[in-house]
Scaffold this active site. Structure first.
Site, PDB file in Angstrom:
ATOM      1  N   ARG A 146      -4.077  -5.233 -14.315  1.00 22.91           N
ATOM      2  CA  ARG A 146      -4.015  -6.470 -13.530  1.00 22.91           C
ATOM      3  C   ARG A 146      -5.160  -6.420 -12.521  1.00 22.91           C
ATOM      4  O   ARG A 146      -5.145  -5.577 -11.623  1.00 22.91           O
ATOM      5  CB  ARG A 146      -2.698  -6.536 -12.755  1.00 22.91           C
ATOM      6  CG  ARG A 146      -1.470  -6.817 -13.578  1.00 22.91           C
ATOM      7  CD  ARG A 146      -0.280  -6.991 -12.634  1.00 22.91           C
ATOM      8  NE  ARG A 146       0.881  -7.519 -13.311  1.00 22.91           N
ATOM      9  CZ  ARG A 146       1.937  -6.795 -13.685  1.00 22.91           C
ATOM     10  NH1 ARG A 146       1.967  -5.499 -13.450  1.00 22.91           N
ATOM     11  NH2 ARG A 146       2.964  -7.367 -14.277  1.00 22.91           N
TER      12      ARG A 146
ATOM     13  N   HIS B  92       0.830  -1.213   0.000  1.00 23.78           N
ATOM     14  CA  HIS B  92       0.000   0.000   0.000  1.00 23.78           C
ATOM     15  C   HIS B  92       0.865   1.265   0.000  1.00 23.78           C
ATOM     16  O   HIS B  92       0.590   2.226  -0.693  1.00 23.78           O
ATOM     17  CB  HIS B  92      -0.933  -0.020   1.210  1.00 23.78           C
ATOM     18  CG  HIS B  92      -1.704   1.248   1.366  1.00 23.78           C
ATOM     19  ND1 HIS B  92      -2.750   1.578   0.528  1.00 23.78           N
ATOM     20  CD2 HIS B  92      -1.558   2.294   2.210  1.00 23.78           C
ATOM     21  CE1 HIS B  92      -3.222   2.761   0.874  1.00 23.78           C
ATOM     22  NE2 HIS B  92      -2.523   3.214   1.892  1.00 23.78           N
TER      23      HIS B  92
ATOM     24  N   CYS C  84       3.812  -6.819 -22.355  1.00 21.54           N
ATOM     25  CA  CYS C  84       3.458  -6.148 -21.104  1.00 21.54           C
ATOM     26  C   CYS C  84       4.276  -6.635 -19.910  1.00 21.54           C
ATOM     27  O   CYS C  84       4.004  -6.271 -18.780  1.00 21.54           O
ATOM     28  CB  CYS C  84       1.961  -6.297 -20.825  1.00 21.54           C
ATOM     29  SG  CYS C  84       1.452  -8.014 -20.637  1.00 21.54           S
TER      30      CYS C  84
ATOM     31  N   ARG D 279      10.735 -17.213 -10.739  1.00 22.12           N
ATOM     32  CA  ARG D 279      11.059 -15.788 -10.804  1.00 22.12           C
ATOM     33  C   ARG D 279      11.254 -15.127  -9.445  1.00 22.12           C
ATOM     34  O   ARG D 279      11.707 -13.992  -9.371  1.00 22.12           O
ATOM     35  CB  ARG D 279      10.045 -15.040 -11.680  1.00 22.12           C
ATOM     36  CG  ARG D 279       8.704 -14.720 -11.066  1.00 22.12           C
ATOM     37  CD  ARG D 279       7.710 -14.327 -12.163  1.00 22.12           C
ATOM     38  NE  ARG D 279       6.937 -13.162 -11.805  1.00 22.12           N
ATOM     39  CZ  ARG D 279       5.834 -12.768 -12.441  1.00 22.12           C
ATOM     40  NH1 ARG D 279       5.386 -13.423 -13.491  1.00 22.12           N
ATOM     41  NH2 ARG D 279       5.182 -11.705 -12.068  1.00 22.12           N
TER      42      ARG D 279
ATOM     43  N   ASN E 149       7.554 -11.621 -18.017  1.00 24.77           N
ATOM     44  CA  ASN E 149       7.898 -11.998 -16.638  1.00 24.77           C
ATOM     45  C   ASN E 149       7.743 -13.507 -16.455  1.00 24.77           C
ATOM     46  O   ASN E 149       8.612 -14.179 -15.898  1.00 24.77           O
ATOM     47  CB  ASN E 149       6.994 -11.286 -15.632  1.00 24.77           C
ATOM     48  CG  ASN E 149       7.040  -9.783 -15.788  1.00 24.77           C
ATOM     49  OD1 ASN E 149       7.947  -9.266 -16.438  1.00 24.77           O
ATOM     50  ND2 ASN E 149       6.095  -9.090 -15.219  1.00 24.77           N
TER      51      ASN E 149
HETATM   52  C1  PEP Z   1       4.044 -11.262 -17.246  1.00 28.57           C
HETATM   53  O1  PEP Z   1       4.051 -12.428 -16.862  1.00 28.57           O
HETATM   54  O2  PEP Z   1       4.947 -10.762 -17.952  1.00 28.57           O
HETATM   55  C2  PEP Z   1       2.961 -10.353 -16.849  1.00 28.57           C
HETATM   56  C3  PEP Z   1       2.874  -9.139 -17.336  1.00 28.57           C
HETATM   57  O3  PEP Z   1       2.066 -10.833 -15.939  1.00 28.57           O
HETATM   58  P1  PEP Z   1       2.338 -10.840 -14.349  1.00 28.57           P
HETATM   59  O4  PEP Z   1       3.640 -10.136 -14.114  1.00 28.57           O
HETATM   60  O5  PEP Z   1       1.177 -10.162 -13.756  1.00 28.57           O
HETATM   61  O6  PEP Z   1       2.400 -12.306 -14.092  1.00 28.57           O
HETATM   62 MG    MG Z   2       2.269 -13.283 -16.001  1.00 30.29          MG
END
Ligand code: PEP
Ligand code: MG
Length: 574
Positions: A297, A190, A503, A466, A455
């Site tokens: 998101r 937050h 993205c 990750r 990501n």
């Molecule tokens: C991604 O996986 O690159 C993505 C944008 O989704 P998130 O980071 O919300 O998993």
């Molecule tokens: Mg993702």
């Protein structure tokens, strides 16, 4: 003294510390006689309901000031108060041990918080703080102590706290607060979100800084570098004043840039879009010159609560974002949750490998009611602007078909109910599993656009978790395997005539902007603050230079080689 944490909101500020104490309440341990047991229990029940009422009131205040999404964080606090196990355990121990309820409750609560804080799941670890937060509030009520509030701030200060919840920042004099510093937190806590929307520097995860700083200490916060300096000497102050001027000049230049189009020197235009997590992030997207929202998101809606959000609640948020951004596009990603995000803060179900588990579209397809509610809300909001729907973590054509069937069903229902929506709302799919990348040509025939989620794509392609620090060094967007996957997806999308966006974080990393342009990425979606930098890079190359660079790096064998080439071709021309 200089301390490093995570810089979650950029900028440099110098100011006086306002330490929000109240974390440590001393709770006496008192023996009680049998006759007092009922009185203790009554006192406890009264404190429970007084605290619940307090939180409800706060919730209203937060909703009015920061929007419903922030207010829902407090739902978890109410749930803690309603937790039957916690309440019964406390009452039971008061009866058996004949100790004052304040003491017993603080022990029971700490036990629960400790269990949560030992979880390997970062979400559940975060919930431990919710439990402690509510506990402190209840204890204050039991002990008859008044809460110190940020509403008392009368002069410009940097707020220093263990953590800041929406309850803490509700009613805060925002114009007086010039920075935030906290012991715990992350980019999505937050404090971080609040700081970014107020556009004030903030550094979190500084461990025990709230104990090291005294009220009135002079602080320098560098929210870009994630550094806090306590009582700096004049030389350091001078250095940071210069840094601050440099930062502000750069910011001003970047803001001017936000009004210019995102196109290469030879006129090839791309879209620079914003990733947002809640409706409240829209002003920042606009301020940084976003051409739309490339990734909304929606998980935030579902966290910290027992019941999923209602259609109406979601509709209001999507409608707001769509109309504020119109005529620009807004891509709403259906929720990407794991199974453990719904449960009461005091239960801990576990999956051995959550990233490969029940998340994203897999979860949605098995939760028809929740999924349909979200789709209906998006569809209904689609009359207000240029909304589109995007599915996360698709790994096969069957999943995509199934998800599209849900959309068709929701549309049919809305027609029957005579509710309006945009019949042509676009549907896209995130390409974030290697299998989806490999069948991109097949998926492309079924959708209006792709968005590459690097990501996840990187973690699955290189097989590295990750969030596992031990293998973090292997997480490399520059890995030739990753670049080839991206090329494959872009080419497959283009050959079927659909646009391909990105993205994941990679889209907002300066180092990769030119090469992604050269690979043919049509839209780059990123954290709003990254947009001006990416734009300045796009505007400083020609498409043919970028294409050549892409071809060159695709011929390289290792991530090191790729990074060397990208690094040595610093593309920004001032
Ligand atoms: C991604 O996986 O690159 C993505 C944008 O989704 P998130 O980071 O919300 O998993
Ligand atoms: Mg993702």
């Amino acid at each position: 003294m200089e301390l490093s944490g995570i810089g979650v909101s950029p900028g440099i500020v110098v100011g006086k510390a306002y330490v929000v104490a109240g974390n440590a309440l001393s709770v006496p341990r008192i023996r009680i006689d049998v006759d007092s047991i009922d009185t203790e229990i009554r006192r406890f029940r009264e404190a429970l309901s007084a605290t619940a009422q307090e939180i409800r009131q706060l919730q209203k205040k937060v909703a009015a000031e920061a929007g419903d999404e922030h207010a829902h964080i407090l739902e978890a606090h109410v749930l803690v108060l309603e937790d039957a196990i916690l309440i019964e355990k406390t009452i039971d121990r008061v009866r058996k041990e004949k100790l004052n309820v304040d003491h017993v409750f603080s022990e029971v609560l700490e036990q629960s918080a400790r269990v949560l804080s030992r979880s390997t799941d970062s979400y559940l670890r975060g919930r431990a703080e919710d439990v402690r937060d509510v506990g402190r509030r209840l204890l204050r009520n039991l002990l008859g102590k008044k809460e110190k509030s940020l509403a008392d701030i009368r002069e410009e200060v940097i707020v220093v706290a263990h953590d800041l919840s929406p309850a803490d920042t509700a009613g805060m004099h925002k114009e007086k607060v010039i920075g935030f510093v906290t012991d715990i937190g992350s980019r999505t806590s937050h404090t971080a979100i609040m700081a970014r929307s107020l556009e004030i520097p903030a550094v979190v995860a500084l461990k025990d800084i709230s104990h090291r700083i005294k009220r009135g200490d002079r602080l320098i916060i560098d929210g870009t570098a994630g550094v806090v300096i306590i009582n700096p000497d004049t030389a350091v102050l001078k250095e940071y004043k210069e840094k601050r001027i440099y930062f502000e000049v750069k910011e001003k230049k970047l803001r001017e840039l936000s009004r210019l189009p995102a196109q290469s020197l030879d006129g090839h235009a791309v879209q620079l879009l914003a990733n947002i997590e809640m409706a409240g992030d829209v002003p920042s997207a606009i301020a940084h010159g976003a051409d739309g929202i490339g990734l909304y998101r929606t998980e935030f809606f579902y966290l910290d609560r027992m019941e999923p959000p209602s259609e109406e609640e979601q509709y209001e948020a999507y409608r707001y974002v769509a109309s504020r951004m119109a005529p620009h596009p807004v891509v709403i990603r259906t929720m990407d949750l794991g199974g453990d995000k719904f449960v009461s803060p005091l239960e801990i179900p576990k999956e051995l490998n959550p990233f490969m588990g029940w998340r994203g579209i897999r979860f949605c397809l098995e939760q028809p009611e929740i999924f349909e509610t979200q789709l209906r809300a998006i569809l209904r909001a689609s009359t207000e602007g240029k909304l589109s729907i995007m599915f996360p973590l698709v790994s096969s054509l069957e999943e995509l078909r199934e998800a599209k069937r849900f959309v068709a069903k929701a549309k049919g229902d809305l027609v029957r109910e005579r509710k309006s929506f945009n019949e042509n709302v676009e549907i896209g799919v995130m390409i974030e599993t290697p299998s989806a990348a490999m069948i991109a040509d097949i998926l492309a025939e079924q959708v209006d656009f792709f968005s590459i989620g690097t990501n996840d794509l990187i973690q699955y392609a290189i097989a590295i978790d990750r969030i596992n620090e031990r293998v973090a060094y292997l997480y490399r967007p520059a890995h030739p395997g990753v670049l080839r996957l991206i090329k494959r997806v872009v080419d497959a999308g283009h050959s079927k005539g659909i646009h391909v966006d990105m993205c994941g974080e990679m889209a907002g990393e300066a180092q990769f902007a030119a090469v992604l342009l050269g690979l043919g990425v049509d839209g780059f979606s990123m954290s709003p603050v990254a947009i001006p930098t990416i734009k300045s890079i796009i505007r400083s190359v020609t498409l043919s230079e970028a294409k050549k660079m892409a071809l060159d790096v695709l011929n390289l064998s290792t991530a090191d080689e790729v990074e060397r080439v990208l690094g040595s071709r610093g593309v920004v021309r001032e």
